[in-house]
Each structure stands twice: as C-alpha cells, then as structure tokens.
Design a protein around this motif. Sequence first.
Motif, PDB file in Angstrom:
ATOM      1  N   UNK A  40       1.113  -0.974   0.228  1.00 40.62           N
ATOM      2  CA  UNK A  40      -0.275  -0.260  -0.280  1.00 40.62           C
ATOM      3  C   UNK A  40       1.271   0.915   0.011  1.00 40.62           C
ATOM      4  N   UNK A  41       0.601   2.441  -0.642  1.00 41.65           N
ATOM      5  CA  UNK A  41       1.367   3.084  -1.063  1.00 41.65           C
ATOM      6  C   UNK A  41       1.187   4.109   0.677  1.00 41.65           C
ATOM      7  N   UNK A  42      -0.042   4.002   1.195  1.00 40.96           N
ATOM      8  CA  UNK A  42       0.141   4.840   2.458  1.00 40.96           C
ATOM      9  C   UNK A  42       0.635   4.672   3.611  1.00 40.96           C
ATOM     10  N   UNK A  43       0.709   2.919   3.669  1.00 36.95           N
ATOM     11  CA  UNK A  43       1.628   2.214   4.896  1.00 36.95           C
ATOM     12  C   UNK A  43       3.528   2.657   4.348  1.00 36.95           C
ATOM     13  N   UNK A  44       3.451   2.649   2.257  1.00 37.90           N
ATOM     14  CA  UNK A  44       4.852   3.009   2.226  1.00 37.90           C
ATOM     15  C   UNK A  44       5.098   4.551   2.661  1.00 37.90           C
ATOM     16  N   UNK A  45       4.247   5.476   3.057  1.00 36.10           N
ATOM     17  CA  UNK A  45       4.461   6.478   3.047  1.00 36.10           C
ATOM     18  C   UNK A  45       4.521   6.783   5.081  1.00 36.10           C
ATOM     19  N   UNK A  46       4.209   5.874   5.922  1.00 36.72           N
ATOM     20  CA  UNK A  46       4.740   5.934   7.151  1.00 36.72           C
ATOM     21  C   UNK A  46       5.942   4.793   7.179  1.00 36.72           C
ATOM     22  N   UNK A  47       6.028   4.099   6.203  1.00 37.78           N
ATOM     23  CA  UNK A  47       7.374   3.112   6.445  1.00 37.78           C
ATOM     24  C   UNK A  47       8.538   4.342   6.042  1.00 37.78           C
ATOM     25  N   UNK A  48       8.108   4.981   5.278  1.00 37.30           N
ATOM     26  CA  UNK A  48       9.502   5.674   4.580  1.00 37.30           C
ATOM     27  C   UNK A  48      10.160   6.862   5.739  1.00 37.30           C
ATOM     28  N   UNK A  49       9.205   7.188   6.686  1.00 38.19           N
ATOM     29  CA  UNK A  49       9.469   8.428   8.198  1.00 38.19           C
ATOM     30  C   UNK A  49       9.507   7.449   9.250  1.00 38.19           C
ATOM     31  N   UNK A  50       9.041   6.378   8.708  1.00 41.10           N
ATOM     32  CA  UNK A  50       9.719   5.535  11.190  1.00 41.10           C
ATOM     33  C   UNK A  50      11.209   5.627   9.790  1.00 41.10           C
ATOM     34  N   UNK A  51      11.666   4.797   8.937  1.00 38.70           N
ATOM     35  CA  UNK A  51      13.219   4.136   8.224  1.00 38.70           C
ATOM     36  C   UNK A  51      13.879   5.421   8.732  1.00 38.70           C
ATOM     37  N   UNK A  52      13.587   7.062   8.520  1.00 39.74           N
ATOM     38  CA  UNK A  52      14.023   7.810   8.406  1.00 39.74           C
ATOM     39  C   UNK A  52      14.431   8.306   9.732  1.00 39.74           C
ATOM     40  N   UNK A  53      13.347   8.241  10.980  1.00 41.06           N
ATOM     41  CA  UNK A  53      13.786   8.133  12.541  1.00 41.06           C
ATOM     42  C   UNK A  53      14.814   6.884  13.105  1.00 41.06           C
ATOM     43  N   UNK A  54      14.928   5.996  12.385  1.00 37.64           N
ATOM     44  CA  UNK A  54      15.617   4.580  12.703  1.00 37.64           C
ATOM     45  C   UNK A  54      14.781   3.926  14.129  1.00 37.64           C
ATOM     46  N   UNK A  70      -0.922  -1.249 -10.349  1.00 38.29           N
ATOM     47  CA  UNK A  70      -1.681  -2.387  -9.210  1.00 38.29           C
ATOM     48  C   UNK A  70      -2.698  -3.049 -10.080  1.00 38.29           C
ATOM     49  N   UNK A  71      -3.661  -2.575 -11.159  1.00 37.45           N
ATOM     50  CA  UNK A  71      -3.720  -3.109 -11.505  1.00 37.45           C
ATOM     51  C   UNK A  71      -3.315  -4.464 -12.490  1.00 37.45           C
ATOM     52  N   UNK A  72      -2.754  -4.028 -13.196  1.00 39.16           N
ATOM     53  CA  UNK A  72      -2.143  -5.381 -13.582  1.00 39.16           C
ATOM     54  C   UNK A  72      -1.767  -6.468 -12.205  1.00 39.16           C
ATOM     55  N   UNK A  73      -1.583  -5.792 -11.352  1.00 42.66           N
ATOM     56  CA  UNK A  73      -1.306  -7.055 -10.265  1.00 42.66           C
ATOM     57  C   UNK A  73      -2.032  -8.074  -9.974  1.00 42.66           C
ATOM     58  N   UNK A  74      -3.191  -7.226 -10.059  1.00 40.73           N
ATOM     59  CA  UNK A  74      -4.915  -7.993  -9.972  1.00 40.73           C
ATOM     60  C   UNK A  74      -5.124  -8.590 -11.270  1.00 40.73           C
ATOM     61  N   UNK A  75      -4.423  -8.025 -11.932  1.00 39.43           N
ATOM     62  CA  UNK A  75      -4.848  -9.064 -13.289  1.00 39.43           C
ATOM     63  C   UNK A  75      -6.556  -8.354 -14.442  1.00 39.43           C
ATOM     64  N   UNK A  76      -5.993  -7.087 -13.771  1.00 39.88           N
ATOM     65  CA  UNK A  76      -7.170  -6.191 -14.844  1.00 39.88           C
ATOM     66  C   UNK A  76      -6.198  -5.348 -15.801  1.00 39.88           C
ATOM     67  N   UNK A  77      -6.848  -4.704 -15.879  1.00 41.66           N
ATOM     68  CA  UNK A  77      -6.049  -4.215 -18.048  1.00 41.66           C
ATOM     69  C   UNK A  77      -6.380  -2.520 -17.274  1.00 41.66           C
ATOM     70  N   UNK A  78      -5.635  -2.138 -17.592  1.00 42.73           N
ATOM     71  CA  UNK A  78      -5.764  -0.742 -17.583  1.00 42.73           C
ATOM     72  C   UNK A  78      -6.528   0.549 -18.436  1.00 42.73           C
ATOM     73  N   UNK A  79      -7.438   1.509 -18.209  1.00 45.50           N
ATOM     74  CA  UNK A  79      -8.118   1.990 -18.656  1.00 45.50           C
ATOM     75  C   UNK A  79      -7.042   3.316 -19.262  1.00 45.50           C
ATOM     76  N   UNK A  80      -6.468   3.833 -20.643  1.00 45.56           N
ATOM     77  CA  UNK A  80      -5.348   4.350 -20.671  1.00 45.56           C
ATOM     78  C   UNK A  80      -6.839   5.370 -20.447  1.00 45.56           C
TER      79      UNK A  80
END
Length: 224
Positions: free
Chosen positions: A15-29, A122-132
Amino acid sequence: MAAPPAMKLHGMALSQNVLRVATVLNEKGIDFEIVQVSLLTGAHKHPDFLALNPFGQIPALQDGDEVLYESRAINRYIAEKYRTSGTDLLPAAPSAKMEVWLEVESKHFYPAAQPVVYELLIKPMLGLAPDQAVVDKHSADLAKVLDVYEAHLGKDGNKYLAGEQFTLADANHMCYLFSLCKTAQAGLVDSRPRVKAWWDEISARPAWVKTAAAIPFPPGGRLV
C-alpha cells in the motif's frame, strides 16, 4: 532497561499509504512491524481493524497506547514526537514553505499521481487491464503539477521542497514517486531535470533504500 516495543503499522506492505509511513519510520530509525491487513480479503472492514480505524482504511499505527490513522497525520505525529531520533524532518523554525509543500502533495501531486500508479502498476498485479483514458487524463494533470515542481526546485536555494533541508514534505512524496517511476509514465519525472535530480537525491537516502528493499512485489507481478 528494556527497549520499548516496536510500533505496529497495520496494513499491506504494498500500500502506498503504508509505504508513506514506513518511509518516515525508517528515516527516524524507529523499529516497527507491519501487521498484515489485506484489502483483498476485506480485513480492513472487520471489527478488530475498525476498532483501530473506524473509517476502515489502511494504515493504522499503534505506538504503545496511542492509535492513529491517516498516513499524513501519522507522519506528522512521528516527526514531532520523535524529533530527536534519526533524521529531523522538521525545520528548526516554523516553515511556511514546508507547510505549503505538504499541502501541495496532498492536494495536487497525489490526486494526479494516484490514478496513474493504480492503473499502470496495481491493476496489472490484480490481473486487470489499465484504462488508458484514465492514464492519459491524469498523466496530463500530473505533467502540469510537475512543471510547477520543476520551476520551484533549484530556485532560491531549493535543493529540497522546503529549501536546503530534507523535510517531511519530501518524505511524503517518495512512495508515489517511486511507484510512478516503475511505470511507463516514468518520463514524467525523467524529462524534468530538476525533478529528476531531486528524486535521484532523495531516493539514494539510506532510509529510503531500506524502505524500497522491503516492498514485497509479488512473483510474476501479480497479486493473489
């Protein structure tokens, strides 16, 4: 004296939102563990998770008895409470420039970048076609947004968004910049020299390298 228990970050590691938090937690050690909450199985709507976040969205953060949700609010909490740990993500004096770029990320960058990443990654990972059509519309919107970044970066001492210091404003962008650069629309970053230089600089940070290395991209690029 025993070390404090690791924080618990509830969500999916992709999840991008989980990654956003993980980024800051890792910056803070700060030590943390990701507690899996699968959107694919609807676990985010189960009562035990709703007790952490009544809106049923990931992530939620448990820091001892403190429970928080909304990734940007979580990051502000971490940056303020743990200011003396790891990287100081807040300027020494109140910074109107940092506050502006925190708002720009949430109000301009994110609304344009999120649909592009969802459609192309994300959609390709779910087996879905992107909407161009969706990709084209939001890529055009994102191009205009990144033109503003290109004009801002490198001007008046702006090595980073808020000036000479890497701050929370930069950190909050990193998850979607990273994912965008893994798509066919990476040229939106690469074609803008100042934006590219900024991304190259911040993505080389050891904390981000650690964050990126832990992203569990599925074998064969498919979520199951």
